[in-house]
Scaffold this motif. Structure first.
Motif, PDB file in Angstrom:
ATOM      1  N   PHE A   1      24.558  45.808  50.129  1.00  0.00           N
ATOM      2  CA  PHE A   1      23.616  44.704  49.965  1.00  0.00           C
ATOM      3  C   PHE A   1      23.949  43.917  48.698  1.00  0.00           C
ATOM      4  N   ASP A   2      23.262  42.805  48.493  1.00  0.00           N
ATOM      5  CA  ASP A   2      23.478  41.912  47.353  1.00  0.00           C
ATOM      6  C   ASP A   2      24.950  41.507  47.253  1.00  0.00           C
ATOM      7  N   ASN A   3      25.476  41.010  48.357  1.00  0.00           N
ATOM      8  CA  ASN A   3      26.878  40.574  48.463  1.00  0.00           C
ATOM      9  C   ASN A   3      27.862  41.720  48.234  1.00  0.00           C
ATOM     10  N   GLY A   4      27.447  42.916  48.447  1.00  0.00           N
ATOM     11  CA  GLY A   4      28.345  44.061  48.358  1.00  0.00           C
ATOM     12  C   GLY A   4      28.480  44.611  46.957  1.00  0.00           C
ATOM     13  N   TRP A   5      29.077  43.852  46.057  1.00  0.00           N
ATOM     14  CA  TRP A   5      29.356  44.365  44.722  1.00  0.00           C
ATOM     15  C   TRP A   5      28.082  44.624  43.913  1.00  0.00           C
ATOM     16  N   GLY A   6      27.033  43.854  44.149  1.00  0.00           N
ATOM     17  CA  GLY A   6      25.796  44.072  43.399  1.00  0.00           C
ATOM     18  C   GLY A   6      25.191  45.436  43.661  1.00  0.00           C
ATOM     19  N   SER A   7      25.324  45.918  44.902  1.00  0.00           N
ATOM     20  CA  SER A   7      24.749  47.219  45.251  1.00  0.00           C
ATOM     21  C   SER A   7      25.400  48.364  44.486  1.00  0.00           C
ATOM     22  N   ILE A   8      26.649  48.189  44.073  1.00  0.00           N
ATOM     23  CA  ILE A   8      27.341  49.239  43.303  1.00  0.00           C
ATOM     24  C   ILE A   8      26.575  49.547  42.024  1.00  0.00           C
ATOM     25  N   PHE A   9      26.155  48.516  41.330  1.00  0.00           N
ATOM     26  CA  PHE A   9      25.480  48.707  40.044  1.00  0.00           C
ATOM     27  C   PHE A   9      24.063  49.247  40.221  1.00  0.00           C
ATOM     28  N   TYR A  10      23.359  48.778  41.240  1.00  0.00           N
ATOM     29  CA  TYR A  10      22.001  49.275  41.455  1.00  0.00           C
ATOM     30  C   TYR A  10      21.986  50.753  41.829  1.00  0.00           C
ATOM     31  N   ILE A  11      22.932  51.167  42.650  1.00  0.00           N
ATOM     32  CA  ILE A  11      22.942  52.555  43.123  1.00  0.00           C
ATOM     33  C   ILE A  11      23.396  53.504  42.015  1.00  0.00           C
ATOM     34  N   THR A  12      24.453  53.161  41.287  1.00  0.00           N
ATOM     35  CA  THR A  12      24.926  54.055  40.223  1.00  0.00           C
ATOM     36  C   THR A  12      23.915  54.135  39.069  1.00  0.00           C
ATOM     37  N   GLY A  13      23.293  53.007  38.727  1.00  0.00           N
ATOM     38  CA  GLY A  13      22.269  53.042  37.677  1.00  0.00           C
ATOM     39  C   GLY A  13      21.038  53.804  38.101  1.00  0.00           C
ATOM     40  N   GLY A  14      20.590  53.592  39.347  1.00  0.00           N
ATOM     41  CA  GLY A  14      19.418  54.314  39.840  1.00  0.00           C
ATOM     42  C   GLY A  14      19.644  55.807  39.916  1.00  0.00           C
ATOM     43  N   GLY A  15      20.836  56.234  40.328  1.00  0.00           N
ATOM     44  CA  GLY A  15      21.142  57.657  40.370  1.00  0.00           C
ATOM     45  C   GLY A  15      21.099  58.296  38.997  1.00  0.00           C
ATOM     46  N   THR A  16      21.507  57.568  37.984  1.00  0.00           N
ATOM     47  CA  THR A  16      21.465  58.090  36.613  1.00  0.00           C
ATOM     48  C   THR A  16      20.036  58.280  36.143  1.00  0.00           C
ATOM     49  N   PHE A  17      19.142  57.368  36.491  1.00  0.00           N
ATOM     50  CA  PHE A  17      17.726  57.545  36.155  1.00  0.00           C
ATOM     51  C   PHE A  17      17.167  58.826  36.778  1.00  0.00           C
ATOM     52  N   LEU A  18      17.527  59.113  38.016  1.00  0.00           N
ATOM     53  CA  LEU A  18      17.046  60.334  38.676  1.00  0.00           C
ATOM     54  C   LEU A  18      17.573  61.582  37.978  1.00  0.00           C
ATOM     55  N   TRP A  19      18.843  61.560  37.575  1.00  0.00           N
ATOM     56  CA  TRP A  19      19.406  62.723  36.881  1.00  0.00           C
ATOM     57  C   TRP A  19      18.692  62.992  35.563  1.00  0.00           C
TER      58      TRP A  19
END
Length: 513
Positions: free
Chosen positions: A209-227
């Motif tokens: 989503f978000d033109n493809g590349w934008g989703s990379i940052f949202y997913i990796t950042g969100g996963g770090t918050f969960l950790w």
């Protein structure tokens, strides 16, 4: 040791947990933490390939004319057309390098703060800021290019505390003959982070989503918050502060390491900077980092420019070498500790694993520069073997500071990594400068340079590594904490008996693993 001394140690071993122990739980949690750390660190290396609009320079045509059977995969054009930014080669190199302008800032302070106030807080704050900077990247990138530089520098500053802080924590948690295993497993998370991020980012670039590349940052950042939630709940700074650790494990760790206090109030700076052991470890660290950052920042670009893989294959194949590195890091730690217990000294083990790591990687990097694009899967295989050899460094220089100065391992790693971060700043710029036409011949020079650093590091570390605990690293007040035998009558006798008792305790712990 005599047989009569071994029997009671076997009985005590039964009381000390291993794989489900608190020290191993720390390794598991830290393993996931390093996955998150490298996810937010390296996501830009793949994302930038599909963030930038297609470059129609004549250099690519020239390369294909030289190798007419080696053509771009069919959907390269389609994916590059989704790019939003007109960043030239120089701008892309500077964006990748800007992370390291911040990365060196908190290396020494991160290690010092961890020794003084505890690594748990330092890592928690650092990774929180890293996650925040990551999820803000898409919005800032679409606003101004300058904001990308700023966020990359902030990301470098905040994530720079992870390695020195973790070294400080292992200085309190890792028994001597388990160090290679625990540290190897912990840092193997970095390699899995590369695997997940490289392969996942390639897929997200094409389909996210978000033109493809934008989703990379949202997913990796969100996963770090969960950790971070898991880190806060599960981890403690030391065995003494852990609320649910068994008394047997607590005593085992504390007595085997021999450190009496958790807080490091004094740091022998002059002795550290005069130490040969520190200098040798630093040189190995610097040389390894040049190769490491050359590959971690340049591998996706190499796959695209020379091997002509499309973005989805690019991401997956860029991850393959780090899969091998994950295996060698964990298995290398197990093998190193096995050899140390039964066959060779700690010094020879460190020398063997680091020399094998450097020389094996160098040979593969030189070889890959001569593989034609038509045999690109052979090039991927050689890169995989090169990075697999690098995984052995976790049983070499990476754990060396915990060998000769466990009490100051955090600040020592911070000192080393501060200067060893310079390759992170220079390697992307060197790649950009050496490959203006994106040809295989130009990339061959990049591989030569990385291999040269490896050979130099192997020579220095192989001949001069030290592993015995340095005199300046021994806690001065150690003797005051031990109970004195009633038979002792004078201060000289007391000191000798105390040291003798401590040595027995250390031998007792080391021989029962």
């Amino acid at each position: 040791m005599e047989d009569s001394e071994i029997v009671p140690e076997i009985e005590i071993n039964e009381l000390i947990p291993c794989l489900c122990s608190k020290r191993w739980v720390l390794a598991y949690v830290a393993f996931v933490g390093f996955i998150c750390l490298y996810a937010v660190r390296v996501n830009m290396s793949v994302a930038i390939v599909c963030m930038v609009r297609l470059d129609n320079s004549t250099s690519n045509t020239t390369e294909q004319d030289l190798h007419p059977t080696c053509t771009d995969d069919q959907d390269t054009q389609q994916n590059n057309n989704r790019g939003e930014f007109d960043w030239n080669k120089s701008t892309q190199s500077q964006i990748l390098a800007s992370f390291f302008y911040g990365y060196f800032v908190m290396q020494i302070p991160g290690g010092w703060l961890s020794g003084r106030y505890g690594a748990k807080r330092v890592i928690g704050v650092g990774l929180f800021i890293s996650a925040l900077a990551t999820v803000l990247m898409p919005v800032c990138a679409r606003t101004r290019t300058e904001l990308v530089y700023v966020l990359r520098v902030i990301l470098g500053i905040s994530s720079s505390v992870m390695f020195p802080a973790m070294q400080a924590m292992w200085g309190r948690w890792a028994p001597p003959l388990e160090r290679s295993k625990l540290v190897g497993l912990c840092y193997a998370g970095a390699f899995l982070g590369n695997i997940i991020t490289f392969s996942g980012s390639g897929l997200l670039c094409a389909n996210g989503f978000d033109n493809g590349w934008g989703s990379i940052f949202y997913i990796t950042g969100g996963g770090t918050f969960l950790w971070l939630c898991m880190w806060v709940v599960v981890v403690s700074d030391s065995p003494r502060k852990h609320s649910t650790i068994s008394e047997a494990e607590r005593k085992y760790i504390v007595e085997s390491i021999g450190t009496l206090t958790d807080e490091v109030k004094y740091t022998p700076w002059l002795e550290i900077f005069k130490s040969r052991a520190v200098l040798v470890c630093f040189i190995a660290h610097l040389c390894n980092n040049w190769m490491h950052y050359t590959l971690i920042t340049g591998l996706p670009t190499f796959m695209n420019e020379v091997l002509k893989f499309d973005i989805k294959k690019n991401g997956v194949l860029s991850a393959v070498p780090y899969t091998a590195m994950l295996v060698t890091s964990i298995s290398g730690g197990q093998l190193a500790d096995f050899l140390r217990k039964r066959f060779i000294s700690t010094q020879n083990a460190r020398r063997l694993f680091q020399a094998t790591s450097f020389l094996g990687s160098a040979a593969c990097l030189v070889s890959v520069g001569f593989v034609p694009c038509e045999q690109r899967m052979l090039a991927v295989a050689l890169l995989t073997i090169a990075v697999a050899f690098e995984g052995l460094c976790n049983s070499g220089y990476m754990v060396n500071t915990v060998d000769f100065a466990p009490r100051y391992a955090g600040v020592l790693f911070g000192i080393n990594n501060t200067i060893a971060t310079i390759p992170g700043m220079l390697a992307p710029l060197a790649i950009g400068g050496l490959t203006p036409h994106k040809s295989q011949e130009e990339w061959r020079n990049v591989m030569y340079l990385a291999a040269g650093f490896c050979v130099f590091g192997a020579i220095v570390f192989g001949f001069f590594v030290k592993t015995d605990e340095e005199p300046w690293a021994i806690e001065k007040s150690m003797n005051t904490e031990f109970e004195v035998s009633p038979t002792q009558t004078d201060s000289r006798g007391n000191k000798g008996q105390i040291n003798h008792t401590f040595q027995l305790n250390t031998d007792h712990v080391n021989t029962k693993m």
